[in-house]
Design a protein around this motif. Structure first.
Motif, PDB file in Angstrom:
ATOM      1  N   CYS A 236       0.865  -1.179   0.000  1.00 33.64           N
ATOM      2  CA  CYS A 236       0.000   0.000   0.000  1.00 33.64           C
ATOM      3  C   CYS A 236       0.899   1.226   0.000  1.00 33.64           C
ATOM      4  O   CYS A 236       1.778   1.353   0.860  1.00 33.64           O
ATOM      5  N   GLY A 237       0.697   2.085  -0.985  1.00 36.09           N
ATOM      6  CA  GLY A 237       1.521   3.290  -1.079  1.00 36.09           C
ATOM      7  C   GLY A 237       2.996   2.982  -1.279  1.00 36.09           C
ATOM      8  O   GLY A 237       3.850   3.708  -0.796  1.00 36.09           O
ATOM      9  N   GLY A 238       3.302   1.871  -1.961  1.00 36.82           N
ATOM     10  CA  GLY A 238       4.679   1.517  -2.254  1.00 36.82           C
ATOM     11  C   GLY A 238       5.395   0.748  -1.152  1.00 36.82           C
ATOM     12  O   GLY A 238       6.560   0.411  -1.302  1.00 36.82           O
ATOM     13  N   GLN A 239       4.707   0.455  -0.067  1.00 38.69           N
ATOM     14  CA  GLN A 239       5.313  -0.262   1.055  1.00 38.69           C
ATOM     15  C   GLN A 239       4.634  -1.627   1.215  1.00 38.69           C
ATOM     16  O   GLN A 239       3.405  -1.693   1.346  1.00 38.69           O
ATOM     17  N   VAL A 240       5.439  -2.694   1.219  1.00 43.07           N
ATOM     18  CA  VAL A 240       4.878  -4.024   1.460  1.00 43.07           C
ATOM     19  C   VAL A 240       4.485  -4.094   2.930  1.00 43.07           C
ATOM     20  O   VAL A 240       5.263  -3.747   3.816  1.00 43.07           O
ATOM     21  N   LEU A 241       3.258  -4.530   3.160  1.00 45.75           N
ATOM     22  CA  LEU A 241       2.742  -4.590   4.527  1.00 45.75           C
ATOM     23  C   LEU A 241       3.264  -5.827   5.247  1.00 45.75           C
ATOM     24  O   LEU A 241       3.189  -6.942   4.718  1.00 45.75           O
ATOM     25  N   ALA A 242       3.770  -5.655   6.471  1.00 43.87           N
ATOM     26  CA  ALA A 242       4.236  -6.784   7.282  1.00 43.87           C
ATOM     27  C   ALA A 242       3.049  -7.680   7.636  1.00 43.87           C
ATOM     28  O   ALA A 242       3.167  -8.897   7.669  1.00 43.87           O
ATOM     29  N   ASP A 243       1.894  -7.081   7.889  1.00 37.83           N
ATOM     30  CA  ASP A 243       0.660  -7.823   8.171  1.00 37.83           C
ATOM     31  C   ASP A 243      -0.415  -7.277   7.234  1.00 37.83           C
ATOM     32  O   ASP A 243      -1.014  -6.244   7.502  1.00 37.83           O
ATOM     33  N   LYS A 244      -0.623  -7.997   6.147  1.00 40.31           N
ATOM     34  CA  LYS A 244      -1.554  -7.502   5.127  1.00 40.31           C
ATOM     35  C   LYS A 244      -2.978  -7.345   5.636  1.00 40.31           C
ATOM     36  O   LYS A 244      -3.736  -6.547   5.109  1.00 40.31           O
TER      37      LYS A 244
END
Length: 80
Positions: free
Chosen positions: A52-60
């Motif tokens: 989201c917003g170019g950042q991979v989420l650690a906990d989607k």
């Protein structure tokens, strides 16, 4: 307003499209509703990531996309 969801790789084939827009704000449950059953099932897999917003989420499952955000659905990477 809107959040743009981008389907990458085989997820685009499953969805039958490259992207879709959804109403903002968008959380995990909302994402699963928007992408359809087949893609939603894949998102439940640990190897499929969400950015989201170019950042991979650690906990989607903690997705909190706001107006103007781009959410990318990232299939497992393979290669040699």
């Amino acid at each position: 307003m809107a959040v743009r969801i981008i389907f990458l790789g085989p997820l685009a084939d499953m969805a039958g499209k490259q992207s879709v827009e959804a109403d903002a704000p968008l959380d995990w449950a909302g994402l699963l509703d928007v992408v359809g059953k087949e893609v939603a099932a894949q998102l439940g897999e640990e190897r499929v990531n969400v950015a989201c917003g170019g950042q991979v989420l650690a906990d989607k499952t903690q997705l909190q996309a706001k107006d103007g955000d781009e959410v990318a659905l990232l299939p497992p990477v393979s290669g040699g």
